[in-house]
Design a protein around this motif. Structure first.
Motif, PDB file in Angstrom:
ATOM      1  N   VAL A  14       0.855  -1.190   0.000  1.00 12.23           N
ATOM      2  CA  VAL A  14       0.000   0.000   0.000  1.00 12.23           C
ATOM      3  C   VAL A  14       0.892   1.242   0.000  1.00 12.23           C
ATOM      4  O   VAL A  14       1.733   1.397   0.894  1.00 12.23           O
ATOM      5  N   PRO A  15       0.744   2.152  -0.966  1.00  9.00           N
ATOM      6  CA  PRO A  15       1.557   3.374  -0.969  1.00  9.00           C
ATOM      7  C   PRO A  15       1.214   4.262   0.227  1.00  9.00           C
ATOM      8  O   PRO A  15       0.204   4.049   0.922  1.00  9.00           O
ATOM      9  N   ALA A  16       2.039   5.261   0.462  1.00  6.55           N
ATOM     10  CA  ALA A  16       1.791   6.239   1.525  1.00  6.55           C
ATOM     11  C   ALA A  16       1.948   7.641   0.952  1.00  6.55           C
ATOM     12  O   ALA A  16       2.803   7.883   0.090  1.00  6.55           O
ATOM     13  N   VAL A  17       1.127   8.566   1.444  1.00  4.61           N
ATOM     14  CA  VAL A  17       1.204   9.970   1.062  1.00  4.61           C
ATOM     15  C   VAL A  17       1.373  10.787   2.333  1.00  4.61           C
ATOM     16  O   VAL A  17       0.542  10.714   3.242  1.00  4.61           O
ATOM     17  N   VAL A  18       2.468  11.528   2.428  1.00  5.47           N
ATOM     18  CA  VAL A  18       2.655  12.448   3.549  1.00  5.47           C
ATOM     19  C   VAL A  18       2.236  13.836   3.074  1.00  5.47           C
ATOM     20  O   VAL A  18       2.613  14.278   1.987  1.00  5.47           O
ATOM     21  N   LEU A  19       1.442  14.491   3.885  1.00  7.01           N
ATOM     22  CA  LEU A  19       0.852  15.784   3.524  1.00  7.01           C
ATOM     23  C   LEU A  19       1.350  16.859   4.466  1.00  7.01           C
ATOM     24  O   LEU A  19       1.241  16.734   5.685  1.00  7.01           O
ATOM     25  N   ARG A  20       1.897  17.924   3.903  1.00 10.99           N
ATOM     26  CA  ARG A  20       2.321  19.078   4.706  1.00 10.99           C
ATOM     27  C   ARG A  20       1.894  20.346   3.982  1.00 10.99           C
ATOM     28  O   ARG A  20       2.344  20.631   2.870  1.00 10.99           O
ATOM     29  N   LEU A  21       1.018  21.116   4.625  1.00 11.02           N
ATOM     30  CA  LEU A  21       0.494  22.327   4.003  1.00 11.02           C
ATOM     31  C   LEU A  21       1.246  23.580   4.425  1.00 11.02           C
ATOM     32  O   LEU A  21       1.100  24.619   3.784  1.00 11.02           O
TER      33      LEU A  21
END
Length: 471
Positions: A14-21
């Motif tokens: 399963v891929p992962a997405v790290v989110l930083r705004l």
């Protein structure tokens, strides 16, 4: 010791997405998350500012995707929904989504129902991230569940603000309850301010409409040796801990007010009991980062609740390499999370901020007091492994080099701007100011870094505002 995580099959399909705004290119926590999952063979994507800064150079990052066009209105996160939907289409299959800053966690919780088919996200009911990140709401929750917290007043008028400041005892700490709503570039509006007069408290309250949220006043807790502590944890449904630990700040940047420049994993029953009780009462699922300050009576008081990983989360890595991000990934992908094994005594160093803090404070982290639990005796290689660097990694050097170049370049450019146009007879004084920036801040002692996430953060400031304020 055998790697218990490896013994348990770590399915990484399963891929992962790290989110930083926020737009801080020196946010080392994002790099830590990329490396943590990438080293396990997970396909890692990041949604960040253009290019991702030094983190974008990591060998463990599959791709960096731009965030919402034109930024994000936290009260209208539809732009984030559109952005993440597009990222999901490019990846082509569901992925684990990990928010790395408060604004991201708050916005994701609001659009989570529309993302369930595309992303695996911790279940956070009733807009929970916004509730716990709201300083006024956090104070109410602490009072309700008997979690020690600084004495807090939420005034309803300028006159009440002045009276409360006098009653709490000057100086007092002023906070905006929802710092993510602060407008970019607002002169004099910071997430946290040390107020020295009743008139100052009144004037600050009168800017409430401009700030976008309520102002609250808290009793000032002075800093001292061993006063600043933190807690990290990953929790599954019902607030059940998967991995958790407490630690102490050895150095902060800005000094005694900011993020952890050097930290040590030190179990403390009072910190851990308060944090675990709060997570259980909330039914918290996901990763959290809590800040505590010990008062003059030795009571640990919760001063900040961050509903996401702290930048120093890699400090809490057990003997088998398991950290809170990996634990959350395993839980969200339906895998068993191994029982944590050891890790206390580890040290985390954010090289850039540690250098600045050591120079500014004119000191290095003190030696371990006799009361601190000493780490077990190990060989040289094991001892090196007990120090976690934020940027440098032998298997992933390019982010460190990019950080160093950008950090030094930004500092040099700032010095040039300061000196440009200064008359020859005044340059000596200007150079002294550049060398000793502490003197420039004496007009506002103890002011914490700005919490606005919609503008770049200078190298000496933190994109994750820490609510511990000192003189």
């Amino acid at each position: 010791m055998k790697d218990t995580v490896a013994m348990h099959a770590f399915a990484n399909h399963v891929p992962a997405v790290v989110l930083r705004l926020d737009r801080n290119p020196f946010h080392h926590g994002t790099l830590g998350a990329v490396r943590s999952l990438g080293r396990k063979g997970v396909e890692v994507h990041a949604v960040v500012e253009a290019g991702g800064g030094p983190m974008g150079r990591s060998r463990y990052l599959r791709a960096a995707h731009p965030g919402p066009v034109g930024g994000l209105d936290p009260e209208a996160p539809e732009a984030l929904l559109e952005c993440l939907t597009a990222v999901s289409e490019r990846i082509g299959r569901p992925a684990v989504l990990i928010a790395m800053d408060d604004l991201s966690a708050i916005a994701v919780a609001r659009v989570a129902p529309a993302l369930r088919d595309r992303f695996r996200i911790p279940h956070q009911p009733d807009n929970l991230p916004a509730r716990v990140a709201d300083k006024a709401e956090l104070s109410r929750l602490c009072s309700r569940w008997d979690v020690p917290h600084p004495e807090t007043v939420v005034p309803a008028s300028g006159a009440e603000a002045a009276e409360a400041a006098w009653r709490l005892g000057l100086p007092v700490v002023a906070k905006w309850s929802r710092p993510w709503l602060l407008p970019a570039g607002a002169d004099g509006l910071r997430s946290t301010t040390l107020v020295h007069t009743t008139a100052e408290a009144r004037r600050l309250y009168e800017r409430s409409a401009e700030a976008g949220s309520r102002m609250l006043l808290q009793r000032f807790l002075p800093a001292g040796p061993d006063t600043d502590w933190f807690f990290h944890g990953a929790f599954t449904r019902g607030g059940r801990p998967l991995l958790a630990g407490s630690g102490r700040k050895e150095l902060s940047w800005p000094v005694r007010t900011g993020l952890t420049a050097v930290g040590r994993w030190l179990p403390d029953p009072a910190v851990e009991e308060a944090a675990l009780r709060l997570a259980e009462r909330l039914g918290y699922q996901g990763i959290l980062d809590l800040d505590f300050r010990r008062d003059e009576r030795g009571v640990f008081r919760l001063v900040d609740f961050n509903p996401r990983p702290g930048a120093q989360f890699r400090l809490f890595t057990d003997a088998a390499g398991l950290d809170v991000v990996q634990a959350m990934y395993l839980d969200l992908t339906g895998q068993r999370v191994p029982r944590p094994s050891g890790g206390a005594g580890r040290v985390f160093v954010a090289e850039n901020y540690a250098l600045l803090a050591a120079v500014r404070a004119r000191s290095l982290p003190r030696r371990r007091p006799a009361a601190d639990p000493a780490p077990p005796k190990r060989g040289p290689a094991a001892e090196r492994a007990r120090v976690e660097a934020a940027w440098f990694a032998a298997d992933d050097v390019r982010p460190f080099l990019a950080m160093l170049a950008a950090f030094l370049g930004r500092g040099a450019a700032k010095g040039v701007r300061v000196l440009r146009g200064v008359p020859a007879q005044g340059r000596r004084t200007a150079r002294a100011v550049v060398r000793a920036p502490r003197q420039r801040g004496r007009e506002q002692p103890g002011v914490a870094p700005a919490g606005a996430v919609s503008r770049p953060v200078p190298p000496e400031a933190s994109a994750e505002p820490d609510e511990l304020v000192t003189r």
